[in-house]
Design a protein around this motif. Sequence first.
Motif, mmCIF file in Angstrom:
data_model
loop_
_atom_site.group_PDB
_atom_site.id
_atom_site.type_symbol
_atom_site.label_atom_id
_atom_site.label_comp_id
_atom_site.label_asym_id
_atom_site.label_seq_id
_atom_site.Cartn_x
_atom_site.Cartn_y
_atom_site.Cartn_z
ATOM 1 N N CYS A 96 -2.659 -1.514 -3.307
ATOM 2 C CA CYS A 96 -2.181 -0.123 -3.236
ATOM 3 C C CYS A 96 -3.323 0.794 -2.798
ATOM 4 O O CYS A 96 -3.231 1.440 -1.767
ATOM 5 C CB CYS A 96 -1.567 0.352 -4.544
ATOM 6 N N ALA A 97 -4.405 0.847 -3.562
ATOM 7 C CA ALA A 97 -5.488 1.788 -3.221
ATOM 8 C C ALA A 97 -6.040 1.512 -1.818
ATOM 9 O O ALA A 97 -6.355 2.447 -1.070
ATOM 10 C CB ALA A 97 -6.611 1.685 -4.251
ATOM 11 N N GLY A 98 -6.144 0.244 -1.445
ATOM 12 C CA GLY A 98 -6.672 -0.101 -0.120
ATOM 13 C C GLY A 98 -5.735 0.332 0.992
ATOM 14 O O GLY A 98 -6.133 1.066 1.906
ATOM 15 N N ILE A 99 -4.494 -0.064 0.902
ATOM 16 C CA ILE A 99 -3.568 0.235 2.010
ATOM 17 C C ILE A 99 -3.230 1.724 2.069
ATOM 18 O O ILE A 99 -3.050 2.276 3.164
ATOM 19 C CB ILE A 99 -2.275 -0.632 1.918
ATOM 20 N N THR A 100 -3.195 2.399 0.931
ATOM 21 C CA THR A 100 -2.832 3.826 0.937
ATOM 22 C C THR A 100 -3.903 4.677 1.606
ATOM 23 O O THR A 100 -3.619 5.754 2.122
ATOM 24 C CB THR A 100 -2.584 4.313 -0.513
ATOM 25 N N GLY A 118 2.387 7.585 2.810
ATOM 26 C CA GLY A 118 2.751 6.729 1.678
ATOM 27 C C GLY A 118 2.337 5.290 1.948
ATOM 28 O O GLY A 118 2.606 4.745 3.038
ATOM 29 N N ILE A 119 1.657 4.685 1.053
ATOM 30 C CA ILE A 119 1.166 3.289 1.112
ATOM 31 C C ILE A 119 1.037 2.791 2.556
ATOM 32 O O ILE A 119 0.368 3.424 3.370
ATOM 33 C CB ILE A 119 1.984 2.344 0.190
ATOM 34 N N GLY A 120 1.684 1.693 2.927
ATOM 35 C CA GLY A 120 1.623 1.168 4.287
ATOM 36 C C GLY A 120 2.646 0.051 4.384
ATOM 37 O O GLY A 120 3.159 -0.412 3.356
ATOM 38 N N GLY A 121 2.959 -0.383 5.581
ATOM 39 C CA GLY A 121 3.929 -1.465 5.762
ATOM 40 C C GLY A 121 3.327 -2.817 5.398
ATOM 41 O O GLY A 121 2.119 -2.935 5.151
ATOM 42 N N ILE A 122 4.181 -3.833 5.401
ATOM 43 C CA ILE A 122 3.729 -5.161 4.979
ATOM 44 C C ILE A 122 2.708 -5.733 5.978
ATOM 45 O O ILE A 122 1.649 -6.236 5.587
ATOM 46 C CB ILE A 122 4.934 -6.119 4.828
ATOM 47 N N GLN A 123 3.025 -5.628 7.248
ATOM 48 C CA GLN A 123 2.095 -6.168 8.261
ATOM 49 C C GLN A 123 0.766 -5.410 8.254
ATOM 50 O O GLN A 123 -0.305 -5.994 8.401
ATOM 51 C CB GLN A 123 2.751 -6.073 9.633
ATOM 52 N N GLU A 124 0.871 -4.090 8.061
ATOM 53 C CA GLU A 124 -0.360 -3.292 8.019
ATOM 54 C C GLU A 124 -1.180 -3.619 6.764
ATOM 55 O O GLU A 124 -2.412 -3.554 6.773
ATOM 56 C CB GLU A 124 -0.035 -1.799 8.068
ATOM 57 N N MET A 155 -4.974 -4.725 6.768
ATOM 58 C CA MET A 155 -5.989 -4.084 5.906
ATOM 59 C C MET A 155 -6.773 -5.136 5.120
ATOM 60 O O MET A 155 -8.007 -5.059 5.013
ATOM 61 C CB MET A 155 -5.272 -3.104 4.967
ATOM 62 N N LEU A 156 -6.074 -6.140 4.585
ATOM 63 C CA LEU A 156 -6.771 -7.187 3.818
ATOM 64 C C LEU A 156 -7.730 -7.955 4.729
ATOM 65 O O LEU A 156 -8.866 -8.267 4.339
ATOM 66 C CB LEU A 156 -5.762 -8.142 3.184
ATOM 67 N N ASP A 157 -7.288 -8.254 5.930
ATOM 68 C CA ASP A 157 -8.155 -8.972 6.877
ATOM 69 C C ASP A 157 -9.369 -8.116 7.241
ATOM 70 O O ASP A 157 -10.498 -8.614 7.321
ATOM 71 C CB ASP A 157 -7.368 -9.369 8.135
ATOM 72 N N PHE A 158 -9.124 -6.819 7.435
ATOM 73 C CA PHE A 158 -10.215 -5.879 7.749
ATOM 74 C C PHE A 158 -11.216 -5.842 6.594
ATOM 75 O O PHE A 158 -12.437 -5.916 6.797
ATOM 76 C CB PHE A 158 -9.622 -4.483 7.998
ATOM 77 N N GLY A 183 -16.346 -7.216 4.169
ATOM 78 C CA GLY A 183 -16.851 -7.441 2.804
ATOM 79 C C GLY A 183 -16.502 -6.319 1.841
ATOM 80 O O GLY A 183 -17.303 -5.949 0.981
ATOM 81 N N LEU A 184 -15.329 -5.745 1.994
ATOM 82 C CA LEU A 184 -14.933 -4.611 1.161
ATOM 83 C C LEU A 184 -13.941 -5.015 0.084
ATOM 84 O O LEU A 184 -12.764 -5.223 0.347
ATOM 85 C CB LEU A 184 -14.260 -3.519 2.016
ATOM 86 N N GLY A 185 -14.413 -5.116 -1.153
ATOM 87 C CA GLY A 185 -13.499 -5.238 -2.284
ATOM 88 C C GLY A 185 -13.562 -3.940 -3.055
ATOM 89 O O GLY A 185 -14.367 -3.053 -2.753
#
Length: 346
Positions: A158-162, A292-298, A302-305, A310-312
């Motif tokens: 949530c915090a990452g994609i938003t 608002g948040i982001g779509g599933i593909q996005e 974001m996780l891949d980015f 190296g961003l957790g």
Amino acid sequence: MTTVAAYAAPSAKAPLERTTIERRAVREFDVLIDIEFAGICHSDIHQAREGWGEAIFPMVPGHEIAGVVSEVGPGVTRFAVGDRVGVGCLVDSCRECDNCKAGLEQYCTGGSVGTYNAIGKDGEPTYGGYAQKIVVDENYVVRIPDGLALDVAAPLLCAGITTYSPLKHWNAGPGKKVAILGMGGLGHMGVKIANALGAEVTVLSQSLRKKDDGLKLGAAHYYATSDENTFKELAGTFDLILSTVSAPLNLDAYLSLLKTDGAFVNVGAPEEPVALNLFSVIGGRKTLAGSGIGGIQETQEMLDFCAEHGLGAEIELIAAQEINDAYERVLASDVRYRFVIDTSTI
Ligand code: NAP
Ligand code: ZN
Ligand code: ZN
């Protein structure tokens, strides 16, 4: 059906407590996830206390879920037992509207289903991530890259994609001056992501208490909004301000910090409306927008980015018994910078 241990708010006035819930049997396109970690988003608190309006109880909050697949339905093609996966704020949507087709499931016009505090298409209430297991259609599950540990990955759901979604949409990048307003769960990810995108990042926080952290996480500048000089010094400075503030704020004051054609993008979701003097956007052709948040593909992107850079999240790992105390600390802006529940303690 499987009986699963969970933490739930029995009503808006009561603290969360241990309970059990039923998860549906795995259907054709479902995956069963053994949850390992669940982040605590401020939205959990808004909803568990009915700050946004009437809610469904008992409520098992949690939409920052990281875990491992332990069973898949016969029609599942994208995941296998043992995969490291995440679930964010949505567990279903209509899949047919223009927004769903465009990968903008978060703006589904045909009815999306929240991970908790919602009713699924089967008519049953949904329960979130403060639990040991969850069953989700594979189309609403994302893969957590190997480079990211599950505990620091959970808040990205949530915090990452938003923060990633609006930073990308409004072209945060080299040559852009970006302010992140509020350095909590969303804000600290906003700082990391905007910095990784190449923008020059400024944190606008209520005080300078977290300044050292902000600079370490990637901010070039850090100002206290409690200091009136901040508004004089920074007038007309930013291309983009991303507000993650959970309480009502003085929009006119922040709009004055934008350059001509700058954008103030709000992701914070305060429980009360805020006032606006429209002259604040007329002068300087400014944009006031929300996201608002982001779509599933996005969310996958974001996780891949984040894995690549190296961003957790910066987290405080807690046991389930500490959830109610953690809520109080979030409300006091005393989180550094996301509480994450070790769900094995439920
Ligand atoms: P959080 O960790 O509590 O962070 C919010 C930050 O806002 C605080 O750390 C604080 O930053 C600042 N703040 C709090 N109260 C304030 C006040 N009275 N005046 C000025 N600043 C204040 O919360 P979060 O989990 O990041 O969530 C932030 C907001 O975004 C919540 O309202 C949440 O519901 C919403 N949200 C929206 C979306 C979306 O899709 N749009 C998704 C997730 C969350 P400083 O200490 O630095 O001042
Ligand atoms: Zn959230
Ligand atoms: Zn839709």
